[in-house]
Design a protein around this motif. Structure first.
Motif, PDB file in Angstrom:
ATOM      1  N   ALA A   1       0.823  -1.377  -0.039  1.00 25.21           N
ATOM      2  CA  ALA A   1       0.146   0.093  -0.034  1.00 25.21           C
ATOM      3  C   ALA A   1       0.765   1.107  -0.086  1.00 25.21           C
ATOM      4  O   ALA A   1       0.616   2.229  -0.762  1.00 25.21           O
ATOM      5  CB  ALA A   1      -0.889   0.040   1.347  1.00 25.21           C
ATOM      6  N   ALA A   2       1.869   1.138   0.788  1.00 26.24           N
ATOM      7  CA  ALA A   2       3.032   2.498   0.811  1.00 26.24           C
ATOM      8  C   ALA A   2       3.459   2.571  -0.622  1.00 26.24           C
ATOM      9  O   ALA A   2       3.423   3.799  -0.953  1.00 26.24           O
ATOM     10  CB  ALA A   2       3.952   2.167   1.930  1.00 26.24           C
ATOM     11  N   VAL A   3       3.992   1.543  -1.068  1.00 26.79           N
ATOM     12  CA  VAL A   3       4.635   1.615  -2.792  1.00 26.79           C
ATOM     13  C   VAL A   3       3.634   2.093  -3.751  1.00 26.79           C
ATOM     14  O   VAL A   3       3.679   3.300  -4.382  1.00 26.79           O
ATOM     15  CB  VAL A   3       4.841   0.361  -3.095  1.00 26.79           C
ATOM     16  CG1 VAL A   3       5.363   0.602  -4.542  1.00 26.79           C
ATOM     17  CG2 VAL A   3       6.008  -0.030  -2.522  1.00 26.79           C
ATOM     18  N   ASN A   4       2.338   1.657  -3.358  1.00 30.35           N
ATOM     19  CA  ASN A   4       1.058   2.366  -4.493  1.00 30.35           C
ATOM     20  C   ASN A   4       1.114   3.747  -4.329  1.00 30.35           C
ATOM     21  O   ASN A   4       0.982   4.767  -5.115  1.00 30.35           O
ATOM     22  CB  ASN A   4      -0.073   1.490  -4.160  1.00 30.35           C
ATOM     23  CG  ASN A   4      -0.209   0.040  -4.805  1.00 30.35           C
ATOM     24  OD1 ASN A   4       0.672  -0.138  -5.722  1.00 30.35           O
ATOM     25  ND2 ASN A   4      -1.144  -0.705  -4.204  1.00 30.35           N
TER      26      ASN A   4
ATOM     27  N   PHE B   1     -13.541   6.176  -3.110  1.00 26.91           N
ATOM     28  CA  PHE B   1     -14.682   6.141  -3.986  1.00 26.91           C
ATOM     29  C   PHE B   1     -14.027   5.544  -5.429  1.00 26.91           C
ATOM     30  O   PHE B   1     -14.885   4.702  -6.159  1.00 26.91           O
ATOM     31  CB  PHE B   1     -15.268   7.459  -4.321  1.00 26.91           C
ATOM     32  CG  PHE B   1     -16.425   7.964  -3.254  1.00 26.91           C
ATOM     33  CD1 PHE B   1     -17.721   7.312  -3.325  1.00 26.91           C
ATOM     34  CD2 PHE B   1     -15.999   8.714  -2.261  1.00 26.91           C
ATOM     35  CE1 PHE B   1     -18.558   7.523  -2.182  1.00 26.91           C
ATOM     36  CE2 PHE B   1     -16.730   9.011  -1.381  1.00 26.91           C
ATOM     37  CZ  PHE B   1     -18.036   8.738  -1.371  1.00 26.91           C
ATOM     38  N   VAL B   2     -13.013   5.875  -5.750  1.00 32.59           N
ATOM     39  CA  VAL B   2     -12.632   5.560  -7.155  1.00 32.59           C
ATOM     40  C   VAL B   2     -11.497   4.276  -7.137  1.00 32.59           C
ATOM     41  O   VAL B   2     -10.905   4.107  -8.074  1.00 32.59           O
ATOM     42  CB  VAL B   2     -11.864   6.641  -7.669  1.00 32.59           C
ATOM     43  CG1 VAL B   2     -12.817   7.954  -7.847  1.00 32.59           C
ATOM     44  CG2 VAL B   2     -10.739   7.312  -7.183  1.00 32.59           C
ATOM     45  N   ALA B   3     -11.133   3.812  -5.978  1.00 32.18           N
ATOM     46  CA  ALA B   3     -10.139   2.613  -5.820  1.00 32.18           C
ATOM     47  C   ALA B   3     -10.325   1.431  -6.459  1.00 32.18           C
ATOM     48  O   ALA B   3      -9.709   0.753  -7.182  1.00 32.18           O
ATOM     49  CB  ALA B   3      -9.880   2.602  -4.281  1.00 32.18           C
ATOM     50  N   GLY B   4     -11.710   1.079  -6.233  1.00 30.26           N
ATOM     51  CA  GLY B   4     -12.045  -0.458  -6.811  1.00 30.26           C
ATOM     52  C   GLY B   4     -11.647  -1.447  -6.141  1.00 30.26           C
ATOM     53  O   GLY B   4     -11.171  -1.055  -4.987  1.00 30.26           O
ATOM     54  N   VAL B   5     -11.557  -2.587  -6.636  1.00 28.91           N
ATOM     55  CA  VAL B   5     -11.048  -3.752  -6.104  1.00 28.91           C
ATOM     56  C   VAL B   5      -9.514  -4.058  -6.325  1.00 28.91           C
ATOM     57  O   VAL B   5      -9.170  -4.064  -7.794  1.00 28.91           O
ATOM     58  CB  VAL B   5     -11.812  -4.928  -6.421  1.00 28.91           C
ATOM     59  CG1 VAL B   5     -11.271  -6.078  -5.482  1.00 28.91           C
ATOM     60  CG2 VAL B   5     -13.240  -4.387  -5.863  1.00 28.91           C
ATOM     61  N   GLY B   6      -8.543  -4.200  -5.577  1.00 25.68           N
ATOM     62  CA  GLY B   6      -7.189  -5.123  -5.902  1.00 25.68           C
ATOM     63  C   GLY B   6      -6.264  -3.719  -5.759  1.00 25.68           C
ATOM     64  O   GLY B   6      -4.817  -4.211  -5.737  1.00 25.68           O
ATOM     65  N   VAL B   7      -6.456  -2.485  -5.761  1.00 28.38           N
ATOM     66  CA  VAL B   7      -5.447  -1.610  -5.608  1.00 28.38           C
ATOM     67  C   VAL B   7      -5.799  -0.789  -4.154  1.00 28.38           C
ATOM     68  O   VAL B   7      -6.801  -0.406  -4.121  1.00 28.38           O
ATOM     69  CB  VAL B   7      -5.536  -0.542  -6.726  1.00 28.38           C
ATOM     70  CG1 VAL B   7      -4.492   0.634  -6.278  1.00 28.38           C
ATOM     71  CG2 VAL B   7      -5.129  -1.330  -7.848  1.00 28.38           C
TER      72      VAL B   7
END
Length: 259
Positions: free
Chosen positions: A60-63, A204-210
């Motif tokens: 998550a930190a890298v993203n 709201f805009v993250a979706g699934v997997g990120v």
């Protein structure tokens, strides 16, 4: 100069205490040697070491870092162009378009972007949708900072360049760009800080997997606020405050102008 009355000092201390005491508690309890985190047991740095072993947290930190760097870089370029346009061509509708994402509530902007991505573009929510959203709300901040920088410049510099035969591009490269460089750096750091800290719009805009760092922290505190959560919050707080301090040193008049 007359000194402020005592009640004004007390009111200021109460407001700052309300703002910063909870942050101090988070930092202190990130070193608490207890998994319950209900009372102080002893000093330890083990929770910071555990963060390095948490693959989900590191991912998550890298993203967050990649999205923040990309969105801040693109927003700085687009925001600089918008700021120059605001300064040179004072159209009535242009400030409205540029500043609206800054003034709009985050939850409204998040819902609007979600509907736009899904119903208009039919875009799969993920890394790309987060990146576009972060660029969208960062452009306005950069534009305001660049515009404030340009407003304090002497127009005779640009007139002299034109009188000497400099082309618009040469004037920008030799005069405008060096003069607004501190504002660009401040805008980049501000955009980076806003991106890496954002939760509402990203939710709201993250979706699934990120997953970004704020979303990961939110998923962790659903169970309990553990010292590990305090530790990552402390690191994120330190990074944010450092970037804001650097931005204020590069362009203090621009940040004050926005306030």
């Amino acid at each position: 100069m007359k000194r402020p009355p005592l009640w004004l000092w007390l009111a200021a201390l109460a407001v700052y205490g309300f703002l910063y005491v909870p942050l101090a508690v988070v930092v202190i309890f990130s070193f608490n040697d207890s998994t319950l985190n209900a009372e102080w047991v002893g000093f330890t740095t083990a929770w910071y070491a555990r963060l390095l072993e948490n693959d989900e947290m590191l991912g998550a930190a890298v993203n967050s870092l990649i999205i923040a760097l990309l969105s801040a870089s693109i927003a700085t370029v687009l925001g600089a162009m918008a700021g120059i346009a605001l300064h040179r061509w004072p159209m009535r509708w242009l400030p409205f378009l540029v500043i609206t994402p800054v003034a709009m509530p985050e939850i409204l902007l998040g819902v609007s972007l979600l509907l736009f991505f899904r119903q208009v573009l039919d875009l799969t929510l993920g890394f790309f949708s987060i990146l576009i959203a972060h660029i969208t709300f960062s452009i306005g901040f950069v534009a305001i900072i660049v515009r404030a920088r340009l407003a304090g410049m002497d127009e005779s510099l640009f007139e002299a360049a034109r009188d000497l035969g400099a082309t618009p591009w040469r004037t920008f490269r030799r005069i405008t760009l060096p003069l607004i460089l501190p504002a660009l750096v401040a805008g980049f750091l501000m955009s980076f800080t806003l991106s890496i800290d954002d939760f509402v719009i990203t939710f709201f805009v993250a979706g699934v997997g990120v997953t970004t760092l704020p979303l990961q922290i939110y998923s962790m505190i659903k169970v309990a606020v553990t010292p590990e959560v305090n530790a990552v919050s402390t690191l994120l707080m330190a990074l944010t405050l450092t970037l804001i301090f650097i931005a204020s040193r590069f362009a203090p008049e621009a940040l004050k102008g926005r306030g």
